[in-house]
Motif scaffolding. Sequence first.
Motif, PDB file in Angstrom:
ATOM      1  N   VAL A  17      -5.205  11.532  -3.737  1.00 50.45           N
ATOM      2  CA  VAL A  17      -3.999  12.532  -4.814  1.00 50.45           C
ATOM      3  C   VAL A  17      -3.258  11.675  -4.590  1.00 50.45           C
ATOM      4  O   VAL A  17      -2.715  12.422  -5.143  1.00 50.45           O
ATOM      5  CB  VAL A  17      -4.701  13.852  -3.234  1.00 50.45           C
ATOM      6  N   ILE A  18      -3.389  10.610  -3.330  1.00 50.19           N
ATOM      7  CA  ILE A  18      -1.964  10.190  -2.928  1.00 50.19           C
ATOM      8  C   ILE A  18      -1.226   9.165  -4.320  1.00 50.19           C
ATOM      9  O   ILE A  18      -0.178   9.791  -5.064  1.00 50.19           O
ATOM     10  CB  ILE A  18      -1.839   9.964  -1.786  1.00 50.19           C
ATOM     11  N   ALA A  19      -2.401   9.105  -5.503  1.00 47.93           N
ATOM     12  CA  ALA A  19      -2.456   7.844  -6.302  1.00 47.93           C
ATOM     13  C   ALA A  19      -1.628   8.897  -7.481  1.00 47.93           C
ATOM     14  O   ALA A  19      -1.091   8.209  -8.267  1.00 47.93           O
ATOM     15  CB  ALA A  19      -4.143   7.719  -6.626  1.00 47.93           C
ATOM     16  N   ILE A 236      11.034  -4.883  -1.084  1.00 45.30           N
ATOM     17  CA  ILE A 236      11.012  -4.779   0.227  1.00 45.30           C
ATOM     18  C   ILE A 236       9.814  -4.063   1.556  1.00 45.30           C
ATOM     19  O   ILE A 236       9.763  -4.735   2.295  1.00 45.30           O
ATOM     20  CB  ILE A 236      12.605  -3.943   1.020  1.00 45.30           C
ATOM     21  N   MET A 237      10.141  -3.035   0.611  1.00 45.13           N
ATOM     22  CA  MET A 237       8.668  -2.380   1.667  1.00 45.13           C
ATOM     23  C   MET A 237       7.502  -2.956   1.487  1.00 45.13           C
ATOM     24  O   MET A 237       6.537  -3.156   2.133  1.00 45.13           O
ATOM     25  CB  MET A 237       8.466  -0.956   1.137  1.00 45.13           C
ATOM     26  N   VAL A 238       7.220  -3.931   0.121  1.00 42.96           N
ATOM     27  CA  VAL A 238       5.521  -4.041  -0.520  1.00 42.96           C
ATOM     28  C   VAL A 238       4.683  -5.561   0.138  1.00 42.96           C
ATOM     29  O   VAL A 238       4.490  -5.638   0.414  1.00 42.96           O
ATOM     30  CB  VAL A 238       5.399  -4.267  -1.346  1.00 42.96           C
ATOM     31  N   PHE A 239       6.281  -5.923   0.734  1.00 44.84           N
ATOM     32  CA  PHE A 239       6.349  -7.641   1.882  1.00 44.84           C
ATOM     33  C   PHE A 239       5.536  -7.165   3.092  1.00 44.84           C
ATOM     34  O   PHE A 239       5.027  -7.750   3.486  1.00 44.84           O
ATOM     35  CB  PHE A 239       7.973  -7.966   2.063  1.00 44.84           C
ATOM     36  N   PHE A 240       5.765  -6.066   3.633  1.00 42.63           N
ATOM     37  CA  PHE A 240       4.807  -5.735   4.895  1.00 42.63           C
ATOM     38  C   PHE A 240       3.763  -5.677   4.473  1.00 42.63           C
ATOM     39  O   PHE A 240       2.683  -6.236   4.964  1.00 42.63           O
ATOM     40  CB  PHE A 240       5.422  -4.549   5.721  1.00 42.63           C
ATOM     41  N   GLY A 241       3.415  -4.356   3.079  1.00 40.11           N
ATOM     42  CA  GLY A 241       1.581  -4.888   2.668  1.00 40.11           C
ATOM     43  C   GLY A 241       0.810  -6.186   2.297  1.00 40.11           C
ATOM     44  O   GLY A 241      -0.122  -6.322   2.524  1.00 40.11           O
ATOM     45  N   MET A 242       1.690  -6.793   1.901  1.00 43.53           N
ATOM     46  CA  MET A 242       1.579  -8.308   1.587  1.00 43.53           C
ATOM     47  C   MET A 242       1.089  -9.002   2.883  1.00 43.53           C
ATOM     48  O   MET A 242      -0.079  -9.765   2.438  1.00 43.53           O
ATOM     49  CB  MET A 242       2.594  -8.929   0.387  1.00 43.53           C
ATOM     50  N   ILE A 243       2.409  -8.485   4.307  1.00 34.89           N
ATOM     51  CA  ILE A 243       1.039  -9.549   5.184  1.00 34.89           C
ATOM     52  C   ILE A 243       0.080  -9.302   5.854  1.00 34.89           C
ATOM     53  O   ILE A 243      -0.500 -10.440   5.921  1.00 34.89           O
ATOM     54  CB  ILE A 243       2.505  -9.496   6.316  1.00 34.89           C
ATOM     55  N   ILE A 244      -0.226  -7.998   5.270  1.00 37.12           N
ATOM     56  CA  ILE A 244      -1.833  -6.866   6.066  1.00 37.12           C
ATOM     57  C   ILE A 244      -3.003  -7.714   4.901  1.00 37.12           C
ATOM     58  O   ILE A 244      -4.209  -8.220   5.679  1.00 37.12           O
ATOM     59  CB  ILE A 244      -1.512  -5.763   6.174  1.00 37.12           C
ATOM     60  N   VAL A 270      -5.337   0.376   5.269  1.00 34.17           N
ATOM     61  CA  VAL A 270      -3.285   0.112   6.035  1.00 34.17           C
ATOM     62  C   VAL A 270      -2.549  -0.544   4.672  1.00 34.17           C
ATOM     63  O   VAL A 270      -1.509   0.726   3.532  1.00 34.17           O
ATOM     64  CB  VAL A 270      -3.340   0.282   7.080  1.00 34.17           C
ATOM     65  N   GLY A 271      -2.748  -1.411   4.381  1.00 36.33           N
ATOM     66  CA  GLY A 271      -2.338  -2.171   3.466  1.00 36.33           C
ATOM     67  C   GLY A 271      -1.831  -1.129   2.240  1.00 36.33           C
ATOM     68  O   GLY A 271      -0.661  -1.671   1.129  1.00 36.33           O
ATOM     69  N   MET A 272      -3.036  -1.114   1.168  1.00 40.42           N
ATOM     70  CA  MET A 272      -3.043  -0.223   0.424  1.00 40.42           C
ATOM     71  C   MET A 272      -1.632   0.650   0.491  1.00 40.42           C
ATOM     72  O   MET A 272      -1.305   1.244  -0.069  1.00 40.42           O
ATOM     73  CB  MET A 272      -4.586   0.140   0.026  1.00 40.42           C
ATOM     74  N   PHE A 276       1.681   2.122  -1.336  1.00 37.03           N
ATOM     75  CA  PHE A 276       1.407   3.214  -2.041  1.00 37.03           C
ATOM     76  C   PHE A 276       3.048   3.707  -2.447  1.00 37.03           C
ATOM     77  O   PHE A 276       3.791   4.280  -2.687  1.00 37.03           O
ATOM     78  CB  PHE A 276       0.622   4.305  -1.540  1.00 37.03           C
ATOM     79  N   ILE A 277       3.504   4.036  -0.980  1.00 38.40           N
ATOM     80  CA  ILE A 277       5.285   4.070  -0.146  1.00 38.40           C
ATOM     81  C   ILE A 277       5.664   3.625  -1.041  1.00 38.40           C
ATOM     82  O   ILE A 277       6.816   3.626  -1.657  1.00 38.40           O
ATOM     83  CB  ILE A 277       4.602   3.811   1.353  1.00 38.40           C
TER      84      ILE A 277
END
Length: 284
Positions: A17-19, A236-244, A270-272, A276-277
């Motif tokens: 649903v979030i997608a 900036i935000m996706v960088f944290f997801g990329m680390i994960i 969590v990275g996904m 998404f955010i």
Amino acid sequence: MNPYIEIIRPGNAIMAVIAVILMGIVGHNYSIPIILSLIATFLALGGGNTINDVFDYKIDCINKPNRPIPSGKISLNNAKIYAYSLFIISIIIGGIITYLVSSIWPIIVVIGACILEYFYARNFKSSVLIGNIIVGFLTGLCFIFGGVVIGAETHGFKIILISLILGFFAILMTTAREIIKDMEDLEGDKKENTRTFPIVYGKNKAAYLSSGIIFIDTILCPLLYIEHIFNIYYIIMVFFGMIIFFYSGYKILKNQETKTCSEVSRNVKVGMMIAFIAFAIGSF
């Protein structure tokens, strides 16, 4: 938790649903058709999760005995009726959306998703890689569904293109996660003679494949900023997801024990969510 709620795996359904919500944010569209799309997506995925548990009954008795069907909270027959009811209601809502946006594509996507979920659970789940790819495709389809509805309503091709791009990213990462989940469930799957990638080719090759997909998808993430699809806040935000993601890929290469597979699977999820955010804030 009520077993009829538990069996649809509300956490996974909400992810889907979030997608769709994200496509509404990206397309700046919060109309009735997009709201109905959220409901159709939730119900269709809930039906898919339920019918999956129906066909997975024997495996779940080994791997997940506390699930609603093997634990006896829901009978096998009632679970089937419940799954088909969810499918039918989601298709009816898809028909309403089709009428409202004057496009045949929304109901085609909903019917196609329901059929694919059924045959995935019945025939393809134990097929080498095919089942993993189907789950990945269904995840990406949530983005595409939102894009198709908004695009049909606003006659905008760009939002459909963006939904296809985001869908592609979701397909890759979800496929990788599904391979890792197969590594986690290897012992139970062996007893049921299922032909998952880790069983046929071994955990080591499965680790290389899943981590390779994760690394490729992660490396491609900045392109969404470079190609001006999203703004600076996205990167900036996706960088944290990329680390994960990078850490998850590295960890599964180093250790393929069941506990590690479970941990990596959660980390990728969590990275996904972070990605998404990033999609959402990057569209403002």
